[in-house]
Design a protein around this motif. Structure first.
Motif, PDB file in Angstrom:
ATOM      1  N   MET A   1      12.230 -20.697  23.179  1.00  0.00           N
ATOM      2  CA  MET A   1      12.704 -20.120  21.917  1.00  0.00           C
ATOM      3  C   MET A   1      11.579 -20.157  20.889  1.00  0.00           C
ATOM      4  N   ASN A   2      11.360 -19.050  20.230  1.00  0.00           N
ATOM      5  CA  ASN A   2      10.326 -19.018  19.216  1.00  0.00           C
ATOM      6  C   ASN A   2      10.852 -19.632  17.910  1.00  0.00           C
ATOM      7  N   VAL A   3      10.001 -20.382  17.254  1.00  0.00           N
ATOM      8  CA  VAL A   3      10.358 -21.103  16.037  1.00  0.00           C
ATOM      9  C   VAL A   3       9.807 -20.338  14.838  1.00  0.00           C
ATOM     10  N   MET A   4      10.589 -20.285  13.750  1.00  0.00           N
ATOM     11  CA  MET A   4      10.156 -19.588  12.548  1.00  0.00           C
ATOM     12  C   MET A   4       9.629 -20.609  11.545  1.00  0.00           C
ATOM     13  N   ASN A   5       8.330 -20.594  11.330  1.00  0.00           N
ATOM     14  CA  ASN A   5       7.690 -21.488  10.360  1.00  0.00           C
ATOM     15  C   ASN A   5       7.546 -20.773   9.031  1.00  0.00           C
ATOM     16  N   GLU A   6       7.517 -21.546   7.948  1.00  0.00           N
ATOM     17  CA  GLU A   6       7.322 -20.941   6.628  1.00  0.00           C
ATOM     18  C   GLU A   6       5.848 -20.989   6.246  1.00  0.00           C
ATOM     19  N   LEU A   7       5.380 -19.888   5.666  1.00  0.00           N
ATOM     20  CA  LEU A   7       4.010 -19.790   5.187  1.00  0.00           C
ATOM     21  C   LEU A   7       4.023 -19.849   3.665  1.00  0.00           C
ATOM     22  N   PHE A   8       3.000 -20.506   3.077  1.00  0.00           N
ATOM     23  CA  PHE A   8       3.023 -20.772   1.652  1.00  0.00           C
ATOM     24  C   PHE A   8       1.858 -20.182   0.867  1.00  0.00           C
ATOM     25  N   SER A   9       1.051 -19.326   1.501  1.00  0.00           N
ATOM     26  CA  SER A   9      -0.047 -18.686   0.778  1.00  0.00           C
ATOM     27  C   SER A   9      -0.443 -17.385   1.476  1.00  0.00           C
ATOM     28  N   ILE A  10      -1.156 -16.548   0.728  1.00  0.00           N
ATOM     29  CA  ILE A  10      -1.674 -15.295   1.297  1.00  0.00           C
ATOM     30  C   ILE A  10      -2.617 -15.611   2.456  1.00  0.00           C
ATOM     31  N   GLU A  11      -3.414 -16.659   2.308  1.00  0.00           N
ATOM     32  CA  GLU A  11      -4.363 -17.037   3.360  1.00  0.00           C
ATOM     33  C   GLU A  11      -3.616 -17.425   4.636  1.00  0.00           C
ATOM     34  N   GLU A  12      -2.530 -18.191   4.499  1.00  0.00           N
ATOM     35  CA  GLU A  12      -1.740 -18.566   5.669  1.00  0.00           C
ATOM     36  C   GLU A  12      -1.142 -17.331   6.334  1.00  0.00           C
ATOM     37  N   VAL A  13      -0.676 -16.381   5.540  1.00  0.00           N
ATOM     38  CA  VAL A  13      -0.108 -15.141   6.085  1.00  0.00           C
ATOM     39  C   VAL A  13      -1.181 -14.383   6.859  1.00  0.00           C
ATOM     40  N   ASP A  14      -2.338 -14.198   6.241  1.00  0.00           N
ATOM     41  CA  ASP A  14      -3.425 -13.463   6.903  1.00  0.00           C
ATOM     42  C   ASP A  14      -3.883 -14.159   8.179  1.00  0.00           C
ATOM     43  N   ASP A  15      -3.995 -15.485   8.148  1.00  0.00           N
ATOM     44  CA  ASP A  15      -4.386 -16.243   9.340  1.00  0.00           C
ATOM     45  C   ASP A  15      -3.333 -16.106  10.439  1.00  0.00           C
ATOM     46  N   PHE A  16      -2.073 -16.203  10.063  1.00  0.00           N
ATOM     47  CA  PHE A  16      -0.989 -16.086  11.033  1.00  0.00           C
ATOM     48  C   PHE A  16      -1.041 -14.725  11.730  1.00  0.00           C
ATOM     49  N   VAL A  17      -1.157 -13.668  10.945  1.00  0.00           N
ATOM     50  CA  VAL A  17      -1.176 -12.311  11.509  1.00  0.00           C
ATOM     51  C   VAL A  17      -2.403 -12.104  12.389  1.00  0.00           C
ATOM     52  N   SER A  18      -3.555 -12.570  11.943  1.00  0.00           N
ATOM     53  CA  SER A  18      -4.781 -12.318  12.713  1.00  0.00           C
ATOM     54  C   SER A  18      -4.921 -13.212  13.943  1.00  0.00           C
ATOM     55  N   ASN A  19      -4.226 -14.351  13.972  1.00  0.00           N
ATOM     56  CA  ASN A  19      -4.370 -15.288  15.094  1.00  0.00           C
ATOM     57  C   ASN A  19      -3.311 -15.155  16.179  1.00  0.00           C
ATOM     58  N   HIS A  20      -2.410 -14.185  16.055  1.00  0.00           N
ATOM     59  CA  HIS A  20      -1.375 -13.998  17.068  1.00  0.00           C
ATOM     60  C   HIS A  20      -1.345 -12.542  17.530  1.00  0.00           C
ATOM     61  N   HIS A  21      -1.276 -12.361  18.840  1.00  0.00           N
ATOM     62  CA  HIS A  21      -1.186 -11.016  19.415  1.00  0.00           C
ATOM     63  C   HIS A  21       0.046 -10.306  18.873  1.00  0.00           C
ATOM     64  N   LEU A  22       1.182 -10.981  18.861  1.00  0.00           N
ATOM     65  CA  LEU A  22       2.429 -10.440  18.326  1.00  0.00           C
ATOM     66  C   LEU A  22       2.902 -11.357  17.200  1.00  0.00           C
ATOM     67  N   ALA A  23       2.871 -10.854  15.976  1.00  0.00           N
ATOM     68  CA  ALA A  23       3.230 -11.663  14.805  1.00  0.00           C
ATOM     69  C   ALA A  23       4.339 -10.956  14.033  1.00  0.00           C
ATOM     70  N   PHE A  24       5.331 -11.733  13.622  1.00  0.00           N
ATOM     71  CA  PHE A  24       6.486 -11.200  12.907  1.00  0.00           C
ATOM     72  C   PHE A  24       6.665 -11.957  11.596  1.00  0.00           C
ATOM     73  N   LEU A  25       6.760 -11.226  10.496  1.00  0.00           N
ATOM     74  CA  LEU A  25       6.994 -11.829   9.188  1.00  0.00           C
ATOM     75  C   LEU A  25       8.372 -11.433   8.669  1.00  0.00           C
ATOM     76  N   TYR A  26       9.087 -12.418   8.138  1.00  0.00           N
ATOM     77  CA  TYR A  26      10.355 -12.184   7.447  1.00  0.00           C
ATOM     78  C   TYR A  26      10.135 -12.613   6.006  1.00  0.00           C
ATOM     79  N   ILE A  27      10.125 -11.648   5.090  1.00  0.00           N
ATOM     80  CA  ILE A  27       9.880 -11.944   3.685  1.00  0.00           C
ATOM     81  C   ILE A  27      11.205 -11.874   2.940  1.00  0.00           C
ATOM     82  N   SER A  28      11.510 -12.953   2.212  1.00  0.00           N
ATOM     83  CA  SER A  28      12.778 -13.032   1.494  1.00  0.00           C
ATOM     84  C   SER A  28      12.569 -13.703   0.146  1.00  0.00           C
TER      85      SER A  28
END
Length: 111
Positions: A1-28
């Motif tokens: 099961m994939n776990v949903m972690n929270e990101l707390f900065s633009i840098e974390e978002v950019d790193d997350f997206v660039s470091n995963h082949h398949l990356a999914f963001l839920y913005i709320s």
């Protein structure tokens, strides 16, 4: 099961997206009833796609995310493949249609 972690900065978002082949963001946002109602449904859908890495961004905690990703409303769900945005849905998401779109992208990336 994939776990949903929270990101707390633009840098974390950019790193997350660039470091995963398949990356999914839920913005709320914290006080968004649509966001809170949709999240469990999206988590259930994403459970069918274990190779997709999931992250949550609370726009109240990362206000710059709106400008960074051109977000005008919440919730916003974005699927990236190799750092490129492939799928974006916002506000009112039809869950079964979303599932079919993700399934199509997922199957194409697994070949």
């Amino acid at each position: 099961m994939n776990v949903m972690n929270e990101l707390f900065s633009i840098e974390e978002v950019d790193d997350f997206v660039s470091n995963h082949h398949l990356a999914f963001l839920y913005i709320s946002r914290t006080n968004c009833s649509v966001c809170h109602a949709l999240l469990p449904k999206i988590k259930e859908v994403m459970g069918d796609f274990p190779k997709i890495q999931l992250s949550l961004v609370n726009a109240d905690h990362v206000p710059a995310i709106a400008g960074h990703l051109s977000i005008f409303t919440v919730p916003v769900i974005i699927l990236y493949v190799d750092g490129k945005e492939i799928l974006r849905e916002a506000r009112f998401v039809h869950v079964e249609q979303f599932r079919e779109k993700v399934k199509k992208v997922y199957s194409l990336t697994q070949q």
